[in-house]
Write a protein that holds these residues in place. Structure first.
Motif, PDB file in Angstrom:
ATOM      1  N   TYR A  98       0.807  -1.217   0.000  1.00 30.77           N
ATOM      2  CA  TYR A  98       0.000   0.000   0.000  1.00 30.77           C
ATOM      3  C   TYR A  98       0.849   1.281   0.000  1.00 30.77           C
ATOM      4  O   TYR A  98       0.521   2.230  -0.738  1.00 30.77           O
TER       5      TYR A  98
ATOM      6  N   HIS B  75      -9.769   4.212  -2.797  1.00 31.89           N
ATOM      7  CA  HIS B  75     -10.805   3.554  -2.004  1.00 31.89           C
ATOM      8  C   HIS B  75     -10.425   2.081  -1.850  1.00 31.89           C
ATOM      9  O   HIS B  75     -10.190   1.394  -2.850  1.00 31.89           O
ATOM     10  N   VAL B  76     -10.395   1.615  -0.615  1.00 33.28           N
ATOM     11  CA  VAL B  76      -9.946   0.253  -0.313  1.00 33.28           C
ATOM     12  C   VAL B  76     -11.153  -0.669  -0.186  1.00 33.28           C
ATOM     13  O   VAL B  76     -12.101  -0.377   0.554  1.00 33.28           O
TER      14      VAL B  76
ATOM     15  N   ARG C 290     -10.437  -3.459  10.070  1.00 33.78           N
ATOM     16  CA  ARG C 290     -10.460  -2.007  10.224  1.00 33.78           C
ATOM     17  C   ARG C 290      -9.354  -1.531  11.166  1.00 33.78           C
ATOM     18  O   ARG C 290      -8.661  -0.547  10.883  1.00 33.78           O
TER      19      ARG C 290
ATOM     20  N   PHE D 234      -5.898  -1.888   9.450  1.00 38.25           N
ATOM     21  CA  PHE D 234      -5.692  -0.879   8.411  1.00 38.25           C
ATOM     22  C   PHE D 234      -5.404   0.491   9.025  1.00 38.25           C
ATOM     23  O   PHE D 234      -4.515   1.219   8.568  1.00 38.25           O
TER      24      PHE D 234
ATOM     25  N   ILE E 252      -5.456   3.851   7.066  1.00 37.55           N
ATOM     26  CA  ILE E 252      -6.674   3.764   6.270  1.00 37.55           C
ATOM     27  C   ILE E 252      -7.866   3.860   7.217  1.00 37.55           C
ATOM     28  O   ILE E 252      -8.086   2.973   8.040  1.00 37.55           O
TER      29      ILE E 252
ATOM     30  N   CYS F  98     -12.892   1.543   4.799  1.00 38.64           N
ATOM     31  CA  CYS F  98     -12.800   0.532   3.751  1.00 38.64           C
ATOM     32  C   CYS F  98     -14.176  -0.094   3.558  1.00 38.64           C
ATOM     33  O   CYS F  98     -15.058   0.026   4.402  1.00 38.64           O
TER      34      CYS F  98
END
Length: 408
Positions: free
Chosen positions: A295, A308-309, A328, A331, A337, A340
């Motif tokens: 990433y 957008h993941v 979550r 990430f 992030i 997601c």
């Protein structure tokens, strides 16, 4: 008015024309029409004397040679479309188009529909994922199909130089010209939206530019060529989804020919041209680990472009209790992030779609996977307020209005 009719089963159509007073009507088989345009024959003179040619809008018959021949002869073409894909094909060529069930007298007097003015540039949406099989191609197909349901013109391009698979997944012959042919024309400055329509293969409402059929052909998808092709795609469709490979390495430092092609050039060019990136991760320890390691390289490549993941193949087995919460937290902690989306693992529907060579949503529209894709498109990819008649009709029928948002 002199009329030439070149459609399948032209008898009833011709009878209606003659009953309406058009006595000068000639009939040509559509394949004969193509032969006339390519090689020339005695029928060329009759064609040149005609005022209107009613021609089937199939890609096999409404060819570049036919259009050029009629242009030289100042003969107007009316494309006779049997389905929406043929109508879209004819509209891109700028000829008059009528549906197959329209009255014959109305058909010969049809005028080309005016092209929209001030059309906004189309978007390039790249679907990327880390190494392995997180489901990039499957999601690219489903996203393209779902976006096209809102009445937008959508294309899907396979720019994967390591393992192209869009053609196989959709049952399209991979011997066709595809993206490589578009890149060749782009390199010569000959690529136009009309040419892209001729090259593409329709898959429902989506125009598909298939990938290379042998991985040894990867030099044909050079970085500059792909960028020029995607620039033309912006004029061709509203949204083009690009399926790319996982590798993001830049290998200029380890080769002697700095101007030579790069195996990952197509992927990097697509990401640098993107308006939006959909990053796909597989919902298992190996897939998540690979994604988190790759990433940062993705973010360095795309800069400020929105990413957008999507976590694909979500199920409880590999991750235990509360897989969504675990993903979550991981990430946010390791990649920053904050949001997601999740797409569930639906192996039976995926297998059935692959067997039938069609998108999962076509045969399982209410299943968990298509529902998750629909939600993601509505929240993350949905276009601005619909402006085309087809979009407005769909909004009235379904009550599903695309959310207003700023352009990416």
């Amino acid at each position: 008015m002199r009329v030439v009719v070149a459609i399948p089963d032209a008898g009833p159509f011709v009878e209606r024309l003659r009953a309406g007073g058009h006595t000068e009507v000639a009939v040509l088989a559509p394949d004969v029409m193509v032969g006339v345009a390519r090689e020339g024959s005695g029928a060329t003179e009759a064609l040149a004397e005609a005022d209107v040619v009613v021609l089937a809008a199939s890609r096999a018959w409404l060819t570049r040679e036919v259009v050029e021949l009629c242009d030289r002869a100042a003969t107007r073409i009316v494309a006779w479309a049997r389905d929406p894909s043929e109508r879209r094909f004819a509209e891109v060529l700028g000829v008059a188009v009528v549906d197959a069930d329209v009255d014959a007298l109305d058909a010969v007097t049809a005028l080309p529909s005016p092209r929209p003015r001030g059309r906004s540039r189309g978007r390039v949406i790249v679907v990327w994922g880390a190494a392995g099989a997180p489901g990039r191609t499957t999601l690219a197909i489903e996203l393209a199909r779902e976006t096209a349901r809102d009445g937008r013109r959508v294309a899907l391009a396979d720019a994967d130089t390591h393992a192209p698979s869009v053609a196989i997944a959709l049952g399209i012959p991979d011997e066709g010209p595809g993206l490589a042919a578009a890149c060749r024309r782009a390199s010569r400055g000959e690529l136009t939206p009309a040419e892209l329509t001729r090259i593409a293969e329709p898959a429902g409402a989506v125009e598909v530019l298939t990938g290379i059929n042998r991985t040894t052909r990867w030099p044909e998808l050079g970085s500059g060529r792909v960028m020029r092709t995607l620039a033309t795609c912006r004029e061709w469709v509203d949204d083009v989804f690009v399926d790319v490979s996982a590798s993001l390495e830049r290998d200029e430092e380890i080769v002697s020919d700095l101007d030579g092609p790069r195996r990952n050039g197509a992927t990097l060019a697509a990401l640098e041209s993107a308006d939006l990136v959909v990053a796909v991760a597989a919902a298992d320890p190996v897939g998540l680990s690979r994604f988190l390691r790759a990433y940062p390289d993705l973010r360095a490549t795309v800069g400020a472009v929105p990413v957008h993941v999507v976590v694909n193949k979500l199920r409880g087995g590999p991750l235990g209790i509360d897989p969504r919460g675990q993903i979550r937290r991981s990430f946010e902690r390791y990649a920053g992030i904050e949001r997601c989306w999740f797409v569930p693992w639906e192996p039976r529907a995926a297998d059935a779609a692959l067997l039938a060579a069609r998108p999962i949503g076509e045969g399982n529209g209410r299943g968990p996977l298509p529902a998750a894709v629909r939600r993601f498109v509505g929240e993350a990819i949905a276009p601005p307020t619909p402006s085309t008649p087809a979009q407005l009709r769909r909004q009235r029928v379904t009550g599903r209005a695309a959310p207003v948002r700023s352009a990416p």
